[in-house]
Every structure is written in structure tokens, then in C-alpha cells.
Enzyme design. Structure first.
Site, mmCIF file in Angstrom:
data_model
loop_
_atom_site.group_PDB
_atom_site.id
_atom_site.type_symbol
_atom_site.label_atom_id
_atom_site.label_comp_id
_atom_site.label_asym_id
_atom_site.label_seq_id
_atom_site.Cartn_x
_atom_site.Cartn_y
_atom_site.Cartn_z
ATOM 1 N N ASP A 154 84.401 -2.307 27.269
ATOM 2 C CA ASP A 154 83.186 -2.201 26.455
ATOM 3 C C ASP A 154 82.131 -3.222 26.883
ATOM 4 O OD1 ASP A 154 81.530 -1.230 24.485
ATOM 5 O OD2 ASP A 154 82.909 -1.642 22.830
ATOM 6 N N GLU A 196 79.718 6.558 15.947
ATOM 7 C CA GLU A 196 79.768 5.180 15.460
ATOM 8 C C GLU A 196 78.426 4.753 14.869
ATOM 9 O OE1 GLU A 196 80.825 2.803 18.844
ATOM 10 O OE2 GLU A 196 78.762 2.650 19.554
#
Length: 652
Positions: free
Chosen positions: A405, A460
Site C-alpha cells: 500500500d 473504501e
């Protein structure tokens, strides 16, 4: 004197025409034609059924030393050939068999470089080949695209090249896009006669491309500069960087190499942009020999739902008991993986050690006993600093893969870092899910263990915004998904219409209906596909879970039944002898007539999951039904506002 100047001008024009060289290349079905002109520079245009779809693309490359590509080009020789073969993807995110059929124009120039054009039935692509043997820097690359007057774009506008590449698609006239505005790829252009999806593939050891406006119908490529110094940022220094120093060039190159393919998917049928495999076909072939260990599947994901479980006799959160609950849920529902997202490590930078509250080896052991594998989330920055030791440690623990990430960059170093991670993970037989990432650009074919990418504004965002609308959800399959699979993370069970939606970071909800979410599991391509909701809520919605978990994450065949960018989509996909259909709409309720002629002979049982009669008021309302259908059946799928429709079809 005036007459002499006029005669001289005419003479120069004639000489220029004599020395200019023009080439034509047609797609196999003859619908697409490109015309290449080599004069003072290199440019080309494209037509669809004789209608101009791209007025002009001018391209070239400038180097620190040696010959610049496209400057006063001198053609040495050229050839046109036709090719046809079959590709069998290791991880078939769309089709298990791809017919790779195209016509190729190869032009060799004096000065040691080549230019290859390929024309497919659904688009065109070009690629520069450098035969230089020395090291040098790429100062710039020119791609100037001009479209017909009145053209528009669904424009994923960026604020910075330091970006997660998660954007909304702004509907803009090209003349509205100033020279201060730019976008990431892929980007869609619309003309009166058709559409063009532009992106890139076979991106290796070279920066990613962005496109900048000019206030008219021309857009120009821009690239991040080569990074000389990047330091931890003041804000979240564990994951964010400040780029302090850049070079005056975009890449360092050494010896003979191929540059990325510039890909233009061209069609007057929106369904083409979902069905196309061009970015995969043009990518470099796989380097992995043994690939049996690469297993796609679904994931019980924790971060979206903030580890909120209930009805248990322990405190939920970032602890061993909570993750055993996730593993139990996954095992009961034949879900292949559980991700331990942010919070499992001792700190976000101390990623060789785990939190004292989470016994990672115990969770891996517990999962394996129940047939559930573990994937670990890590930040890119500490991983990049100690790649081999970290990955070898995770492998020794028994994990199945990593979710990397916060890369946020597109410069040459970062693009190469993706490949270093993919290569090292392939050596260790680990899967890779790139999050906080740029779009897929061909690496997934070269390293099939790269099983998914984010680079999409996904669910998200429900935790902090109302951006993820049904309109957005039926836009991304035609644009972002044309580049490759996308880690959108569907599966929300708390579903709302706009008038009763609210933003909650720890208790997120989705816009649109329950059936809209279920249909995503067929519509959205993701070999590693998330189930984002809390297991506790999933237990309360077992009927929905039972339907979702029947849907595969890879496919043998894809047929887009209906599609209009930003309005609606209906996709049929086959796995073995079963067919699956997913249909989604924007805020407009509609009825889609679905043609089942893709079925074989005989009777088929169709299990349907659709919007309930009250879904426009209560978005979680749904209905299931079972029908008998044949290949001549026309099914009317009724979709509510923000709605969806899904079906599983098997032979009786």
C-alpha cells in the site's frame, strides 16, 4: 523578387511532399484504418468506418545524447504483416482463451530505432524500439493527441502526479481542459462517431504517463521526472514522501529496449471497452515457469468494517480472537483468504515484527487447519528498504501473499519497484495485491502472481465521502477496468438510497441497492476479490453471502450484453459449464432485456438475485427467484434506482 520567393516556396513544398512517406494499416475487419505520416515529424490519424475518430497523434522522444526519435525521421525500410494466435492467460480475469489477431506495420528509421503499429478490430497501439547500445537519459516523450471538434472526455483529473490514482471521471469538453489540468490513465474520449479509450501497457523501467489539456482539442503527454531525492513527509512520514529533488529528464535507459505500448481502444459500441483484452495482449509474456501455486479467490477483509464484530464474548479489534473469528467465517463460507490489514505489525515501519496483541504464526496455523490462507498488508516504504529479508520472513511464517500500500508515485524508480516486488514474490511463491497504486500496465501478464491492483476510487471511500455513487459504479467498468482488474472491494451489506445515506468511518454504508452490490461480483474483474463487510453482519445476511460465494473470481468467457458508459451495464460470464450475469444501473431505474442466446441447447435453471419491490425506498430490499430458461429466452431485468440484478445459470 516576390515571384522568386513564391517559386522557391512551391519548390520546397514539392520537395517536402517527395520526401514525406505515408503508410496505411487496417484492422483485420477493415473497420479501423490508421494513416502514418513521416515528414518533419511522425504523426498518424485514425478512422472508424471511414469517419475520423482521431485527427492526429504526433509522437517522438528526446534523449540526452544520440538520435531523437521523430525529428526529421528518415525511413530505412518498412513491412506490413498479419498475425493470429491464441493466448491462454494464467489468471483469466476475463477470458481463458484470447484470440490475438492484428495487422502490424513495422517501420525502421535511420539512426537506430523502430516504430511498430498494430491494428486490432477494437483498436490500435504503437511502440518505439530503441536499438542504441549506450546509456543515455530520456529527456521527454511527446504524445500530442488531437480529436475532432466538439469532442469530450470522461477525465480522471489529478491534482498531483504524487497520487493514489483514485479519481472521479469528470465529463468535460476538451476545450474546457486547460493547460493547468491533467489526468491519469486510462482516459476516455468521445466524438460524434465513436469513443477512444487511451492507456498504456508493457510499462517497465519507465515512468507512467499522464495527459494534460491545452484549452483546445489537443492533449499532451506529461511524465513525472526522475526522482533524485525523496524524504519522509511531515504528514504520516511512515507512508508519505516529499520529493525534494528531481532530474531534468524522465528516465535513465541503457542499451536496446522496447518502450511502453500506447493503446487506443476504438469503438462506437460501449460494450467493446469492457470486452477488450488489448492491454493484456500487448503486455510481455510471463516469466514464471511453475504457476500452479497461483490461486485466485475471495477475501474476508477487515479494514472497511474496522474489525467491528459483535455477538461474541471477547472485545473485538486488532487481536488474535477477532482474526480467528474472520478465519472461522471464511472457512464456513468457502472463502479462500483473510487479509490482516493495517495494525498487525508492531508499528507501520517495524514490519518484521507483529503486534503483541496479534499472534500471526498462530493465525496462519489456525487458518491452514481450516483451509484459509493469510495475506499480510504492508506499507511500500519500509518494504522497499528491506525487500528480500521481509518477504523471506513472511514466507517462512507461511503467508500466501502481500497487499502493498501507499506507493503513490509513477516515476521510473516506482515503476521498477513494482517489478522488483513482483519478481521477488514470484521467487517465493507469494501473491501481490498492489493498493494505493497506479493502474494495471501489463505487469500482471509478465508476473501472474500480481493478482490485483487498486488505482480505482472504490468502496473504501464510503468511509469518508458520498462519492461512490451508482453512476460512478457503472462508469469504471468501461474506463478503469479496460486497463485490467480492479480492487474495488465490494460486498457492503448496509445499503442506502441517497436520502438516507450518511458518512461513518467505522460503520460505512454504500449508495445503491443490495442487488447492486451483489452484481459487482460478476461485473467487476478481480481475481482476488474482497468481501468488505463485517462477518457478524454477513452472518445476518447469509442468503446474500450464499449467493455471492457461488460466483467465481476468474472466467472462461465474457460477453457484455448491454452497456452504456455511466448509465448501465449487463455482463454474462462463463466458468466451466455455468453462466453468471450481473447488471447494474445508475440512479435511473430501468428494465434491460437480456438475450440468453449465448447458452447452449436444452433447459437451464436460472437463480436470480434482484431488487425488491421496495428497493427504491429501502435499498436492502431484494428478492430471489428461480426460473427455467433456454437460449431463445429474453429475460426482462428490472433494476431500481441505483439497482442491480444477478443470476446464476446451470444446465438442468
Amino acid at each position: 523578387m516576390k515571384r522568386i520567393i513564391t517559386l522557391l516556396s512551391v519548390s520546397l513544398l514539392i520537395i517536402g511532399q517527395v520526401f514525406a512517406q505515408n503508410f496505411e494499416l487496417n484492422s483485420p475487419d477493415k473497420r479501423i484504418q490508421i494513416k502514418v505520416n513521416c515528414a518533419d515529424d511522425i504523426s498518424w490519424s485514425a478512422t472508424l468506418d471511414g469517419n475520423v475518430i482521431i485527427e492526429k497523434v504526433r509522437m517522438g522522444m528526446d534523449f540526452s545524447t544520440g538520435v531523437d526519435f521523430g525529428v526529421d525521421p528518415k525511413v530505412k525500410k518498412h513491412s506490413i504483416n498479419n498475425f493470429s494466435s491464441i493466448i491462454h492467460p494464467v489468471v483469466p480475469h476475463k477470458d481463458a482463451e484470447i484470440k490475438d489477431e492484428y495487422s502490424e506495420l513495422s517501420i525502421e528509421f535511420k539512426g537506430g530505432y523502430k516504430l511498430n503499429f498494430r491494428a486490432y478490430n477494437e483498436g490500435v497501439a504503437y511502440q518505439f524500439i530503441d536499438d542504441a547500445k549506450s546509456s543515455r537519459n530520456v529527456v521527454s516523450e511527446q504524445v500530442a493527441m488531437t480529436f475532432p471538434e466538439g469532442s469530450r472526455s470522461l477525465f480522471p483529473q489529478e491534482e498531483s502526479m504524487y497520487s493514489h490514482n483514485e479519481r472521479l471521471y469528470l465529463d468535460k469538453s476538451l476545450t474546457e481542459i486547460s493547460d493547468k489540468e491533467f489526468c491519469s490513465l486510462p482516459v476516455l474520449f468521445s466524438t460524434d462517431k465513436g469513443k477512444v479509450l487511451f492507456t498504456e501497457t508493457a510499462l517497465h523501467d519507465y515512468p507512467g504517463m499522464f495527459m494534460k489539456g491545452s484549452g483546445n482539442e489537443t492533449l499532451n503527454a506529461i511524465f513525472p521526472k526522475y526522482v533524485l531525492e525523496a524524504v519522509p513527509a511531515e504528514n504520516s512520514p511512515d507512508r508519505n514522501q516529499t520529493i525534494n529533488k528531481e532530474a531534468d529528464y524522465i528516465a535513465q535507459v541503457e542499451g536496446k529496449r522496447a518502450y511502453p505500448w500506447r493503446v487506443f481502444i476504438i469503438s462506437d459500441d460501449d460494450r467493446t471497452f469492457v470486452e477488450s483484452n488489448l492491454t493484456y495482449q500487448l503486455a510481455q509474456p510471463t516469466l514464471i515457469k511453475n504457476m500452479d501455486w497461483i490461486k485466485p479467490g475471495k477475501v474476508a477483509w477487515d479494514w472497511y468494517n474496522a474489525n467491528n464484530i459483535y455477538g461474541v464474548d471477547f472485545k473485538s479489534g486488532l487481536n488474535t480472537a477477532t482474526y480467528k473469528y474472520y478465519i472461522d467465517f471464511a472457512a464456513k463460507n468457502n472463502i479462500e483468504y483473510v487479509i490482516l490489514d493495517e495494525g498487525w505489525t508492531k508499528s507501520t515501519t517495524e514490519i518484521l515484527e507483529y503486534s503483541p496483541d496479534i499472534d500471526v504464526p498462530e493465525l496462519i496455523k489456525y487458518g491452514k487447519e481450516k483451509g484459509v490462507e493469510i495475506i499480510l498488508w504492508v506499507l511500500w516504504k519500509p518494504l522497499d528498504e528491506n525487500l528480500t529479508e521481509i518477504l523471506e520472513t513472511y514466507k517462512s511464517w507461511g503467508v500466501k501473499g502481500i497487499k502493498v500500500d501507499f506507493m503513490q508515485r509513477n516515476d521510473q524508480y516506482m515503476v521498477s519497484s513494482y517489478e522488483r516486488i513482483a519478481k521477488e514474490c514470484a521467487r517465493l511463491e507469494l501473491l501481490v495485491d498492489f493498493h494505493g497504486a497506479f493502474k494495471p500496465s501489463g505487469l500482471r501478464r509478465k508476473y501472474p502472481n500480481v493478482i490485483n491492483y487498486e488505482g480505482v476510487k472504490g468502496s473504501e471511500n464510503n468511509k469518508w465521502s458520498a462519492d461512490i455513487t451508482p453512476e460512478h459504479n457503472v462508469t469504471i467498468p468501461f474506463i478503469r477496468m479496460a486497463a485490467g482488474p480492479m480492487d474495488y472491494t465490494p460486498g457492503a451489506m448496509v445499503n442506502k438510497q441517497l436520502d438516507n445515506y450518511s458518512i461513518s468511518f467505522d460503520r460505512p454504508m454504500s449508495l445503491g441497492t443490495r442487488a447492486h452490490q451483489v452484481a459487482m461480483y460478476v461485473v467487476y474483474e478481480a481475481p482476488l476479490q474482497m468481501m468488505c463487510e463485517s462477518p457478524s453482519r454477513y452472518y445476518e445476511e447469509q442468503e446474500t453471502v450464499d449467493f455471492i460465494t457461488q460466483i467465481p473470481t476468474t472466467w472462461d468467457e465474457t460477453v457484455v450484453l448491454e452497456g452504456s458508459v455511466g448509465n448501465y451495464i449487463a455482463v454474462a460470464r462463463r466458468k466451466a459449464d455455468k453462466w453468471y450475469i450481473g447488471a447494474m444501473t445508475d440512479w435511473d431505474g430501468r428494465a434491460l432485456e437480456l438475450d440468453l442466446s449465448f447458452l447452449g441447447d436444452g433447459d437451464f435453471t436460472m437463480e436470480v438475485f434482484k431488487d425488491g419491490i421496495n428497493a427504491e425506498m429501502f435499498a436492502e430490499d431484494y428478492k430471489k427467484e428461480t426460473l427455467t430458461v433456454q437460449k431463445d429466452t429474453k429475460v426482462k431485468a428490472h433494476l431500481s434506482s441505483g439497482g442491480g440484478w444477478a443470476a446464476i445459470i446451470e444446465k438442468e
